[in-house]
Structure formats: C-alpha cells, structure tokens
Design a protein around this motif. Structure first.
Motif, PDB file in Angstrom:
ATOM      1  N   ARG A 126      70.850   6.983  51.254  1.00  0.00           N
ATOM      2  CA  ARG A 126      69.527   7.536  50.927  1.00  0.00           C
ATOM      3  C   ARG A 126      68.712   7.820  52.184  1.00  0.00           C
ATOM      4  O   ARG A 126      68.068   8.870  52.299  1.00  0.00           O
ATOM      5  CB  ARG A 126      68.769   6.545  50.043  1.00  0.00           C
ATOM      6  CG  ARG A 126      67.466   7.122  49.456  1.00  0.00           C
ATOM      7  CD  ARG A 126      66.589   6.020  48.909  1.00  0.00           C
ATOM      8  NE  ARG A 126      66.144   5.128  49.971  1.00  0.00           N
ATOM      9  CZ  ARG A 126      66.345   3.809  49.977  1.00  0.00           C
ATOM     10  NH1 ARG A 126      67.002   3.237  48.993  1.00  0.00           N
ATOM     11  NH2 ARG A 126      65.907   3.076  50.987  1.00  0.00           N
ATOM     12  N   SER A 127      68.740   6.898  53.162  1.00  0.00           N
ATOM     13  CA  SER A 127      67.953   7.108  54.373  1.00  0.00           C
ATOM     14  C   SER A 127      68.458   8.311  55.164  1.00  0.00           C
ATOM     15  O   SER A 127      67.665   9.082  55.710  1.00  0.00           O
ATOM     16  CB  SER A 127      67.966   5.848  55.236  1.00  0.00           C
ATOM     17  OG  SER A 127      69.268   5.560  55.710  1.00  0.00           O
ATOM     18  N   ARG A 165      62.910   7.002  44.843  1.00  0.00           N
ATOM     19  CA  ARG A 165      63.671   5.802  45.173  1.00  0.00           C
ATOM     20  C   ARG A 165      63.334   4.622  44.281  1.00  0.00           C
ATOM     21  O   ARG A 165      64.125   3.693  44.137  1.00  0.00           O
ATOM     22  CB  ARG A 165      63.449   5.426  46.634  1.00  0.00           C
ATOM     23  CG  ARG A 165      62.001   5.177  46.990  1.00  0.00           C
ATOM     24  CD  ARG A 165      61.817   5.089  48.485  1.00  0.00           C
ATOM     25  NE  ARG A 165      62.602   4.025  49.074  1.00  0.00           N
ATOM     26  CZ  ARG A 165      62.694   3.815  50.380  1.00  0.00           C
ATOM     27  NH1 ARG A 165      62.081   4.637  51.214  1.00  0.00           N
ATOM     28  NH2 ARG A 165      63.394   2.810  50.858  1.00  0.00           N
ATOM     29  N   GLU A 220      67.179  11.367  53.362  1.00  0.00           N
ATOM     30  CA  GLU A 220      65.735  11.531  53.500  1.00  0.00           C
ATOM     31  C   GLU A 220      65.327  11.870  54.928  1.00  0.00           C
ATOM     32  O   GLU A 220      64.288  12.494  55.146  1.00  0.00           O
ATOM     33  CB  GLU A 220      65.026  10.261  53.027  1.00  0.00           C
ATOM     34  CG  GLU A 220      65.138  10.029  51.531  1.00  0.00           C
ATOM     35  CD  GLU A 220      64.502   8.737  51.073  1.00  0.00           C
ATOM     36  OE1 GLU A 220      64.203   7.885  51.939  1.00  0.00           O
ATOM     37  OE2 GLU A 220      64.297   8.571  49.854  1.00  0.00           O
ATOM     38  N   PRO A 271      67.040   3.386  42.406  1.00  0.00           N
ATOM     39  CA  PRO A 271      67.945   3.344  43.560  1.00  0.00           C
ATOM     40  C   PRO A 271      67.719   2.159  44.490  1.00  0.00           C
ATOM     41  O   PRO A 271      68.688   1.650  45.081  1.00  0.00           O
ATOM     42  CB  PRO A 271      67.647   4.673  44.271  1.00  0.00           C
ATOM     43  CG  PRO A 271      67.168   5.580  43.190  1.00  0.00           C
ATOM     44  CD  PRO A 271      66.386   4.704  42.253  1.00  0.00           C
ATOM     45  N   VAL A 316      67.261   8.863  40.672  1.00  0.00           N
ATOM     46  CA  VAL A 316      67.798  10.081  41.271  1.00  0.00           C
ATOM     47  C   VAL A 316      68.596  10.780  40.178  1.00  0.00           C
ATOM     48  O   VAL A 316      69.491  10.187  39.567  1.00  0.00           O
ATOM     49  CB  VAL A 316      68.701   9.775  42.480  1.00  0.00           C
ATOM     50  CG1 VAL A 316      69.419  11.038  42.941  1.00  0.00           C
ATOM     51  CG2 VAL A 316      67.891   9.180  43.625  1.00  0.00           C
ATOM     52  N   TRP A 362      64.083  12.919  42.680  1.00  0.00           N
ATOM     53  CA  TRP A 362      64.427  12.060  43.820  1.00  0.00           C
ATOM     54  C   TRP A 362      63.272  11.089  44.026  1.00  0.00           C
ATOM     55  O   TRP A 362      62.301  11.395  44.701  1.00  0.00           O
ATOM     56  CB  TRP A 362      64.680  12.885  45.081  1.00  0.00           C
ATOM     57  CG  TRP A 362      65.173  12.053  46.235  1.00  0.00           C
ATOM     58  CD1 TRP A 362      64.427  11.307  47.100  1.00  0.00           C
ATOM     59  CD2 TRP A 362      66.548  11.865  46.624  1.00  0.00           C
ATOM     60  NE1 TRP A 362      65.231  10.666  48.009  1.00  0.00           N
ATOM     61  CE2 TRP A 362      66.544  10.999  47.744  1.00  0.00           C
ATOM     62  CE3 TRP A 362      67.763  12.353  46.144  1.00  0.00           C
ATOM     63  CZ2 TRP A 362      67.726  10.608  48.381  1.00  0.00           C
ATOM     64  CZ3 TRP A 362      68.923  11.956  46.775  1.00  0.00           C
ATOM     65  CH2 TRP A 362      68.902  11.109  47.882  1.00  0.00           C
TER      66      TRP A 362
END
Length: 273
Positions: free
Chosen positions: A23-24, A99, A27, A125, A103, A97
């Motif tokens: 995810r990071s 968190r 993003e 998430p 998602v 999207w």
C-alpha cells in the motif's frame, strides 16, 4: 470429496506488514503522464494510467507486456520478448481506495481466447478482515458449453488465523468458493488447523468439494458428474497438492523478510540487510 494439504504458516502480523508495504509503495508513487513513478525515480514497468487521476475513484490502469516488446524491438530486454504473442492485457478500475474502510477494484483480463471479469474488495486494509472476489469468464473453443462460468471466493481473514493457530474447531469454513455453470455448480470450503507431527509446524488445510447439477438439466448434469466424479476428484487433489508444493517452496523465504526486505524485493533493489 475432502482433501487435506499441509501448508507453511504465514504469521498474521507479517501479512499485515506485507499489505502495508504494498500500500505504501502504491500511495508513494506518482503519475507523470501515463507512466507511474516510484519515489526513487523508477518507472513501474508495463503499467499505464489510461483514465482519471491516480488513486482516485474511477482511475483506470492498463497492464501489458508493452515495455518488454518495445525493448525487444529495440534490440534489448529479454531474449524471448520478441516471441511473446499472447496479447494478454489487464485493465484495473479503481472503485475505492481507503486504508481504513476498503480497497475495491474491478479487473478485466483479456486474452486471445477469452476474457475474465473480476471484482475484488479488501475490507479494512490497515486491519484486514475480509477478502471477496467475484467474477465471470468467457472462453472460445471450449467444449460442452463450458465457455461461460461465474464464481465467487470469500476469505474471512480473522476467522482463518483464529482457526489456523488454535486447537479449537472452526464454527464455519473461513474460506469458501463457488463456481456456477448453467448445468452444474461446484462449491469448495477450506478449513485450516494447526499441524502437529513433532517435526514440522504449519497448517493442515482441509478442502471439501461438492458438485451438483442445477437448473432444468439437473438430472442429466448429476449423471454426467457421477460418471466424471473419479476424474474430477483426482484432478482436484492433484491441483491442490501442486499448489501446496509451490506454496511451501515460496512462502518460508517470504515470511523471513522484514519490511525493508519486502520493499526491496518489490522494487527489485538489493536490501541493506
């Protein structure tokens, strides 16, 4: 039928960390034109932003082997890239999207011989609880009217780890799948439990498969399934064993990685560890 395989375990904490790393990276990436760029300047290969704003609902991404074909045409890249002719592409549409909430993605996979449309959701998430995937497929040149199928997979993550890591029996199957055809329906249920043999630890995952006819052709389908039952059971058992072998060859190395190692592996950079 029922079949049990032994899988190398995945700690829940590691699973959460792995999702956080993915995810990071997503993003932190930025869109420059149609290309996606990682923070270190690397271009994410084979992915194009084709509609909307990056990571906003409605954004669409095209995934293909375009980069490798271009590299081959220019005399670089993989030696076998020129021979790639599958024409397979995937289109991802981002529906949500968030968190903390979910998602949600819509995925369309197109190949020369057919198409698969999927819809996937991951709830919470940051603290993943539920994964659901549903979809339809259509293929050309498939006999017996099997060209059109629809299905659904549901994995309750909290219940999975609770059953896999404790001795208590699961009240219901935390992983279920169903595939529907106009003549028949296949349903599978997977229930994990701790594996204890004095030598290795892991998960005993028991998969139960049921087949039955449906619709007006139910009696005919039941006869056909009865005749093919032994072949189906052997095929499913062999497939599960092959998947377990691949899982057990891959997972131990992955779960040995920390966040830095996972991030380095995903960006194809050497880890400092």
């Amino acid at each position: 039928m029922s079949h049990t395989v032994v899988l190398a375990p995945v700690p829940y904490a590691w699973f959460v960390d792995a999702l956080a790393v993915v995810r990071s990276l997503v993003e932190e990436s930025q869109a420059k034109g149609r290309r996606l760029i990682l923070p270190d300047g690397q271009v994410i290969p084979d992915v194009r932003l084709t509609r909307g704003r990056h990571l906003r609902p409605g954004a669409e991404y095209l995934i293909s082997d375009e980069d490798e074909r271009e590299a081959a045409d220019n005399g670089g890249g993989r030696e076998d890239a020129k021979g790639m002719s599958s024409g397979e592409t995937a289109t991802i549409r981002l529906e949500e999207w968030d968190r903390r909430r979910a998602v949600r993605l819509a995925l369309a996979i197109a190949a020369d011989d057919g198409k698969v449309d999927l819809h996937a959701v991951l709830q919470s998430p940051d603290h993943p609880r539920l994964v659901e995937v549903g979809g339809r497929s259509r293929f050309d040149g498939v006999p017996l009217g099997l060209s059109r199928l629809k299905g659904r997979v549901r994995l309750q993550l909290d219940d999975w780890w609770a059953a896999a890591d404790t001795e208590g029996a699961a009240h219901s199957a935390p992983a279920t799948a169903r595939v529907d055809h106009r003549w028949a329906r296949a349903e599978a249920r997977a229930v994990p439990s701790p594996h204890r043999d004095g030598h290795t630890s892991g998960w005993d995952v028991r998969v139960t498969l049921s087949l039955r006819g449906r619709g007006l052709l139910r009696p005919l389908a039941a006869v056909a399934l009865g005749v093919a039952g032994r072949w189906i059971r052997r095929s499913v058992a062999r497939t599960l064993d092959d998947l377990a072998e691949t899982w057990n060859a891959t997972v131990p190395g992955l779960v040995a990685m920390d966040r830095e190692g996972m991030r380095a592996a995903l960006t194809d950079r050497p880890s400092c560890a």
